[in-house]
Design a protein around this motif. Structure first.
Motif, PDB file in Angstrom:
ATOM      1  N   LYS A 111       0.827  -1.205   0.000  1.00 49.80           N
ATOM      2  CA  LYS A 111       0.000   0.000   0.000  1.00 49.80           C
ATOM      3  C   LYS A 111       0.864   1.260   0.000  1.00 49.80           C
ATOM      4  O   LYS A 111       0.582   2.218  -0.734  1.00 49.80           O
ATOM      5  N   ASP A 117      -3.794  -4.507  -4.341  1.00 48.28           N
ATOM      6  CA  ASP A 117      -4.782  -5.542  -4.634  1.00 48.28           C
ATOM      7  C   ASP A 117      -4.329  -6.441  -5.777  1.00 48.28           C
ATOM      8  O   ASP A 117      -4.584  -7.655  -5.762  1.00 48.28           O
ATOM      9  N   GLU A 165      -3.781 -10.556  -5.313  1.00 49.27           N
ATOM     10  CA  GLU A 165      -4.605 -11.509  -6.070  1.00 49.27           C
ATOM     11  C   GLU A 165      -3.805 -12.729  -6.500  1.00 49.27           C
ATOM     12  O   GLU A 165      -4.349 -13.824  -6.640  1.00 49.27           O
TER      13      GLU A 165
END
Length: 310
Positions: A166, A179, A183
């Motif tokens: 992040k 993200d 994944e």
């Protein structure tokens, strides 16, 4: 060690691969009697304790160190559930230890840095070493499962990886980067196995602490200070990234600090105190094992018992 480590200068060391992860010795025979001390420790310190601290401590005191190694979240659950009753608890996140176990005291004794441990013989490793692209572009080009992180619900190393993604997303203007990586990243439930997976080729790279790459004689690409969690002056910046575990504990980004305490129900509390004092007094030994011991360490938190002088 501060700042960015150039990828063509691998950080390596003299030892060693643990043959097995997780429980190294049966809990039932640990911590029983004055000739041994049962340590329940963060998995990132497995080689540090087995190859460095343990032999030196036994040589000095005659007390054998017997260790079990797990992600800190997982080992704290074990203590809370009384799955095991250690003499000494060692956490890779001092705040997590205080929040969850609330010991009367603990001693912080070392710090570390976050980055990528990788195999130089893979396409990813060759590209990272040669500087063919920034690490974040190279990581997103990997196939699913080729890049590993520790399980963030079991281990501070895992939630620090998520927090680093992040912070990197913001630092480099990478919309959706965290993200995207999560994944496809493999989540390793047993922290000591992260670098073992890189060694065997089951993964190309993993987010690890610096000492873990050194333990396995593999190169380490240190993240920049903005997200390597190694610079105390950036504490407020690190705190802007959080992760909430499946148990509902919200971990705030913070500098990496290892902390040790003697468990209140220890079978060998005197031996436990001896070990904590040994950690506080053994800065150079810890540095030789790949950790960092800055000017502010060691530090005591709370009211330490007799026999602990920091």
């Amino acid at each position: 060690m501060r700042g960015h480590t150039e990828p063509d200068v691998p950080l390596t060391s003299r030892r060693a691969v643990l043959a097995a992860a997780g429980t190294l010795l049966g809990a039932g025979c640990l911590g029983l009697g004055g000739d041994s001390v049962h340590v329940l420790s963060a998995g990132s310190l497995a080689t540090t304790f087995e190859d460095h601290v343990g032999p030196a401590f036994e040589s000095e005191t005659g007390t054998e160190l017997r260790g079990e190694y797990f992600g800190t979240n997982a080992l704290i659950r074990m203590v809370e559930d009384r799955t095991t009753v250690p003499d000494v608890v060692v956490s890779a996140d001092a705040t997590l230890l205080r929040d969850r176990l609330a010991p009367d005291w603990d001693v912080t004794f070392a710090s570390n840095s976050l980055g990528i441990g990788y195999s130089p013989d893979t396409a990813f490793g060759e590209a990272l070493t040669s500087g063919d692209g920034p690490w974040y572009d190279l990581v997103t080009d990997l196939d699913s499962g080729e890049f590993a992180i520790a399980d963030p619900d079991l281990d501070p190393l895992g939630y620090r990886a998520v927090q680093a993604f992040k912070l990197a997303e913001r630092e480099h203007g990478l919309d959706g980067f965290r993200d995207e990586v999560l994944e496809t990243a493999y989540r390793e439930p047993e922290e000591p196995q992260l670098m073992a997976g890189v060694e065997t080729g089951s993964t190309a790279a993993a987010v690890v602490y610096r000492n873990m790459a050194i333990d396995h004689d593999l190169p380490f690409y240190e993240f920049p200070p903005a997200y390597n969690f190694a610079d105390p002056s950036l504490s407020d910046h690190y705190a802007t990234a959080t992760y909430t575990t499946d148990e509902g504990y919200t971990a705030t980004g913070r500098p990496i600090v290892y902390s040790a305490t003697v468990y209140e129900d220890a079978a060998s509390p005197a031996a436990g105190r001896d070990l904590v004092q040994f950690l506080a007094d053994s800065g150079q030994l810890l540095v030789d094992a790949g950790l960092t011991v800055g000017d502010t360490l060691p530090t005591a938190h709370g009211t330490t018992p007799e026999g602990i002088t920091v």
